[in-house]
Write an enzyme that holds these catalytic residues in place. Structure first.
Site, short mmCIF file in Angstrom:
data_model
loop_
_atom_site.label_atom_id
_atom_site.label_comp_id
_atom_site.label_asym_id
_atom_site.label_seq_id
_atom_site.Cartn_x
_atom_site.Cartn_y
_atom_site.Cartn_z
N GLU A 17 0.84 -1.21 0.00
CA GLU A 17 0.00 0.00 0.00
C GLU A 17 0.87 1.25 0.00
OE1 GLU A 17 -3.56 0.60 2.75
OE2 GLU A 17 -2.28 2.25 3.40
N ASP A 168 -22.15 -8.87 9.49
CA ASP A 168 -23.30 -8.42 8.67
C ASP A 168 -22.84 -7.40 7.62
OD1 ASP A 168 -24.96 -10.01 10.16
OD2 ASP A 168 -25.76 -8.37 11.40
#
Ligand code: FAD
Length: 294
Positions: A17, A168
């Site tokens: 990165e 979720d």
């Protein structure tokens, strides 16, 4: 080849990165770093993008350099916070024109100190919305091999009251069309394996690449916690503080990151994504220790 295809290979992926430079001096350092890391033939290099679109031009320029001068697939981070759909569309279409196929869809953090923050009235709310938006725009341009990554949060998942939310949200990103995830930094391999195991049980099958950050000075280790919001382990800070020299601290920091990365690879991680802070020494020493390339 997109990152999705590279992740199907036999070997773990290697990636780095970078962030866009903020000054001419920083640009020079980044140039040296890029030249050094591309010699290891990484599978991709990711380039961060400021929340609220603050680094738009600079991020695109680094993405272009990675692809065009170094022939390495760039993974363009993109945030949606505080930007209108039209602004985002223009940025996405610019990247697509440049031939970028791989995106990391993120929400980005709202500006610090802005109380009562509300999403942009004509913007997107969550990273999962950005995944869908990217796919819609690519499809409208007849591009069918777009590859979209998202963020995953092992340390959040390790806290029982946040566990189900972490899953979720990751599931929502997968359902929106995400192909893979890259984790936030963490320091305990069990946090990663816990997330991956639970995710699999709940139908989340996308590869989850762990992000590793070699911290080679006490100062950087303390600062990393502020930047990432993840506490740096006290034993690592103490080890760096008690090092006899900068070289000793460097060796200790690389050793710590190498032990973590080695455990992750043994546990079946599909790759290692290394935060470089735009410096190559620690990142490449870590790659050497892992014997990853090439
Ligand atoms: P989201 O998934 O949208 O989540 C944001 C919040 O909304 C979370 O609290 C989540 O629980 C909640 N949420 C999500 N979906 C729902 C839903 N359906 N209903 C209710 N609540 C929901 N930031 C940058 O500014 N630039 C970068 O380049 C950058 N790169 C990153 C790279 C990686 C690998 C990682 C892990 C993070 C990066 N970040 C970057 C930071 C990231 O933008 C922040 O962590 C941000 O707070 C969350 O982003 P997200 O993409 O996970 O957002």
């Amino acid at each position: 080849m997109t990152i999705r295809e590279r992740l199907r290979g036999q070997e773990p992926t290697l990636s780095f990165e970078l962030f866009p430079p903020r000054s001419p001096a920083a640009e020079e350092v980044l140039g040296r770093t890029m030249r050094a890391i591309v010699e290891r033939r990484p599978d991709f290099i990711s380039i961060t993008y400021g929340a609220s679109g603050s680094t738009q031009g600079a991020s695109r320029s680094v993405v272009q350099t990675v692809a065009q001068q170094h022939n390495v697939p760039p993974l363009a981070h993109l945030t949606c916070v505080n930007q209108s759909r039209d602004d985002l569309r223009a940025v996405i279409e610019g990247y697509l024109e440049d031939g970028v196929k791989d995106f990391l869809a993120l929400r980005g953090d709202p500006p610090q100190g802005q109380t009562g923050w509300r999403p942009h009235p004509d913007g997107l709310v969550y990273a999962s919305d950005l995944v869908r938006y990217l796919r819609d725009i690519a499809a409208a341009h007849g591009i069918d091999d777009l590859c979209v990554g998202v963020a995953a949060f092992p340390s959040q998942h390790a806290i029982p009251r946040f566990r189900q939310t972490a899953l979720d949200v990751l599931k929502a990103k997968q359902d929106a069309g995400a192909d893979f995830a890259i984790t936030q930094v963490f320091y305990d391999a069990a946090e990663y394996t816990g997330l991956v195991a639970e995710a699999a049980k709940q139908g989340i099958g996308i590869p989850i690449i762990p992000e590793v950050m070699p911290l080679v000075s006490a100062q950087r280790a303390v600062r990393a916690a502020h930047v990432t919001g993840v506490s740096t382990p006290q034993d690592l800070i103490a080890s760096l503080e008690s090092a006899g020299s900068d070289a000793d601290a460097h060796a200790r920091g690389v050793d710590y990151a190498a032990r973590l990365s080695g455990q992750l690879l043994e546990e079946g991680a599909p790759g290692i994504h290394i935060i470089t802070f735009n410096r190559h020494d620690a990142a490449l020493d870590l790659v050497n220790r892992l014997g990853l390339r090439r």
